[in-house]
Design an enzyme around this catalytic site. Structure first.
Site, short mmCIF file in Angstrom:
data_model
loop_
_atom_site.label_atom_id
_atom_site.label_comp_id
_atom_site.label_asym_id
_atom_site.label_seq_id
_atom_site.Cartn_x
_atom_site.Cartn_y
_atom_site.Cartn_z
N SER A 19 0.83 -1.21 0.00
CA SER A 19 0.00 0.00 0.00
C SER A 19 0.87 1.26 0.00
O SER A 19 1.84 1.38 0.75
CB SER A 19 -0.90 0.02 1.24
OG SER A 19 -1.58 1.26 1.30
N LYS A 52 -14.11 -3.36 1.59
CA LYS A 52 -14.88 -2.12 1.46
C LYS A 52 -16.38 -2.31 1.64
O LYS A 52 -17.07 -1.39 2.07
CB LYS A 52 -14.61 -1.48 0.09
CG LYS A 52 -13.22 -0.91 -0.05
CD LYS A 52 -13.05 -0.19 -1.37
CE LYS A 52 -11.63 0.32 -1.54
NZ LYS A 52 -11.45 1.07 -2.78
N ARG A 91 -17.70 -7.54 -19.03
CA ARG A 91 -17.55 -8.88 -19.59
C ARG A 91 -18.75 -9.74 -19.20
O ARG A 91 -19.40 -10.33 -20.06
CB ARG A 91 -16.25 -9.48 -19.03
CG ARG A 91 -15.96 -10.88 -19.48
CD ARG A 91 -14.71 -11.38 -18.82
NE ARG A 91 -14.82 -11.43 -17.36
CZ ARG A 91 -13.86 -11.83 -16.54
NH1 ARG A 91 -12.68 -12.17 -17.03
NH2 ARG A 91 -14.04 -11.84 -15.23
N TYR A 132 -2.61 2.02 -11.47
CA TYR A 132 -1.43 2.91 -11.48
C TYR A 132 -0.12 2.15 -11.31
O TYR A 132 0.93 2.73 -11.06
CB TYR A 132 -1.56 4.02 -10.42
CG TYR A 132 -1.80 3.53 -9.02
CD1 TYR A 132 -3.09 3.51 -8.51
CD2 TYR A 132 -0.75 3.09 -8.21
CE1 TYR A 132 -3.33 3.05 -7.22
CE2 TYR A 132 -0.98 2.64 -6.93
CZ TYR A 132 -2.27 2.62 -6.44
OH TYR A 132 -2.50 2.16 -5.17
P1 ATR Z 1 -13.60 -4.05 -7.68
O1 ATR Z 1 -14.63 -4.10 -6.58
O2 ATR Z 1 -12.21 -3.75 -7.21
O3 ATR Z 1 -14.01 -3.14 -8.80
P2 ATR Z 1 -14.48 -6.66 -8.59
O4 ATR Z 1 -15.75 -6.56 -7.84
O5 ATR Z 1 -13.70 -7.93 -8.52
O6 ATR Z 1 -13.43 -5.54 -8.23
O7 ATR Z 1 -14.81 -6.35 -10.13
C1 ATR Z 1 -13.87 -6.48 -11.11
C2 ATR Z 1 -14.46 -6.12 -12.48
O8 ATR Z 1 -13.43 -6.34 -13.42
C3 ATR Z 1 -15.65 -6.97 -12.89
O9 ATR Z 1 -16.55 -6.18 -13.56
C4 ATR Z 1 -15.01 -8.00 -13.82
O10 ATR Z 1 -15.86 -8.46 -14.85
P3 ATR Z 1 -16.92 -9.64 -14.60
O11 ATR Z 1 -18.10 -9.02 -13.91
O12 ATR Z 1 -17.20 -10.13 -15.97
O13 ATR Z 1 -16.18 -10.66 -13.76
C5 ATR Z 1 -13.91 -7.18 -14.46
N1 ATR Z 1 -12.83 -8.05 -14.94
C6 ATR Z 1 -11.97 -8.76 -14.21
N2 ATR Z 1 -11.12 -9.46 -15.01
C7 ATR Z 1 -11.47 -9.16 -16.28
C8 ATR Z 1 -10.97 -9.54 -17.56
N3 ATR Z 1 -9.93 -10.37 -17.69
N4 ATR Z 1 -11.58 -9.02 -18.64
C9 ATR Z 1 -12.60 -8.18 -18.53
N5 ATR Z 1 -13.15 -7.79 -17.34
C10 ATR Z 1 -12.57 -8.26 -16.25
#
Ligand code: ATR
Length: 296
Positions: free
Chosen positions: A40, A89, A173, A236
């Site tokens: 972090s 969170k 996705r 980042y």
């Molecule tokens: P956060 O709360 O940090 O935003 P999360 O709840 O795990 O993390 O959500 C991650 C997002 O990234 C989701 O929308 C996920 O898509 P899916 O809903 O289809 O799972 C998206 N994501 C993660 N890996 C991906 C990949 N390889 N290609 C496209 N979208 C991806």
């Protein structure tokens, strides 16, 4: 807590005792809760800000094993403010005394204030941090924003864009998750497979695709990027993601994720202290630390 420290130290060494008590009486403790937490950048950023603001405070990272116990620790240790990061969170909301409206709508808290009455209040500065960053460079009102993802970060982005009068388009996705989120926020949805058909003023990647060590991956094929005037990546690490490199080559303007990170932290400092923190300094120390890590 103060009494415990004093009692233990008194049996050993009077001088150490007085040092501990002085520090504890006059300095406030802030923390970040996450798991993992070792990488972090929040401690270096917040401690630099407190020092410059001449606030006698220490900001420390905690790798949390159990959220409920950790929240008890905030009260028990009289920690004044906490940043919350992945993966707590949403879970942490249930243990707070109150959460503000933005946190409720987003479904996530990234900031806790332990107010002077011992009440724990939750806030979300991910959305306001992103908006502060965007506003430094582009207009939001009536502009279209393709938001890539449907997790907590995407929800913060959509909430913020709507607050500022912009028009979010959710692109995800997973179709079901994306559609459900679009219904909830009252905006349109497209599956990621249709990204080539979408034109918008700005594309914001809120997924972790492209984050180190997978830094050669990008969530959007290069050929689709000319459909966007601006491309923003909340990742980042690395600073210049593959998505942003491709976007620059495609002639788009780009914003990296450091701006949002710094602004969400600065908004936290404002909630905790009521004072405006030194954002340029916070940005500088974060960039320095990132470059050190890259070995540059
Ligand atoms: P956060 O709360 O940090 O935003 P999360 O709840 O795990 O993390 O959500 C991650 C997002 O990234 C989701 O929308 C996920 O898509 P899916 O809903 O289809 O799972 C998206 N994501 C993660 N890996 C991906 C990949 N390889 N290609 C496209 N979208 C991806």
């Amino acid at each position: 807590m103060r009494d415990c420290a004093a009692t233990i130290r008194r049996t050993h060494n009077g001088e150490t005792m007085s040092t501990i008590n002085t520090a504890r009486n006059s300095s406030e403790i802030f923390a970040v809760f996450g798991n993992p937490i070792g990488h972090s950048l929040s401690p270096v950023m917040h401690n630099a800000a407190f020092k410059r603001m001449k606030i006698n405070a220490h900001y420390v990272p905690f790798c949390v094993k159990n959220v409920e116990d950790a929240v008890r620790g905030i009260r028990g240790l009289d920690i004044r403010g906490v940043s919350i990061t992945i993966p707590f969170k949403t879970e942490i909301m249930a243990y707070l005394d109150e959460v503000d409206e933005s946190s409720l709508k987003i479904g996530a808290v990234n900031t806790i204030l332990n107010d002077h009455n011992g009440r724990l209040r939750g806030f979300n500065t991910d959305w306001s941090g992103l908006i502060s960053d965007l506003k430094e460079s582009l207009e939001i009102r009536e502009k279209t924003f393709a938001i890539l993802g449907a997790g907590g970060a995407a929800r913060a982005a959509v909430y913020g864009i709507l607050e500022e009068g912009g028009i979010p388009i959710i692109v995800n996705r997973g179709v079901e998750r994306g559609e459900e989120m679009a219904r909830e926020f009252g905006c349109s949805f497209h599956p990621l497979s249709e990204i080539g058909t979408i034109k918008a003023d700005c594309l914001i990647n809120t997924t972790s695709v492209g984050m180190a060590p997978d830094s050669e991956r990008s969530p959007v094929m290069r050929e689709h990027l000319p459909n966007f005037r601006w491309v923003v990546d909340i990742v980042y690490n690395p600073l210049k993601t593959r998505l942003l490199r491709d976007a620059e080559e495609a002639g788009c303007m780009v914003l990296d994720g450091v701006g949002m990170f710094v602004h969400q932290g600065a908004e936290q400092t404002k909630i905790w202290t009521g004072k405006e923190p030194p954002r340029p300094l916070m940005r500088r120390v974060v960039l320095e630390r990132l470059r050190e890590r890259d070995g540059n």
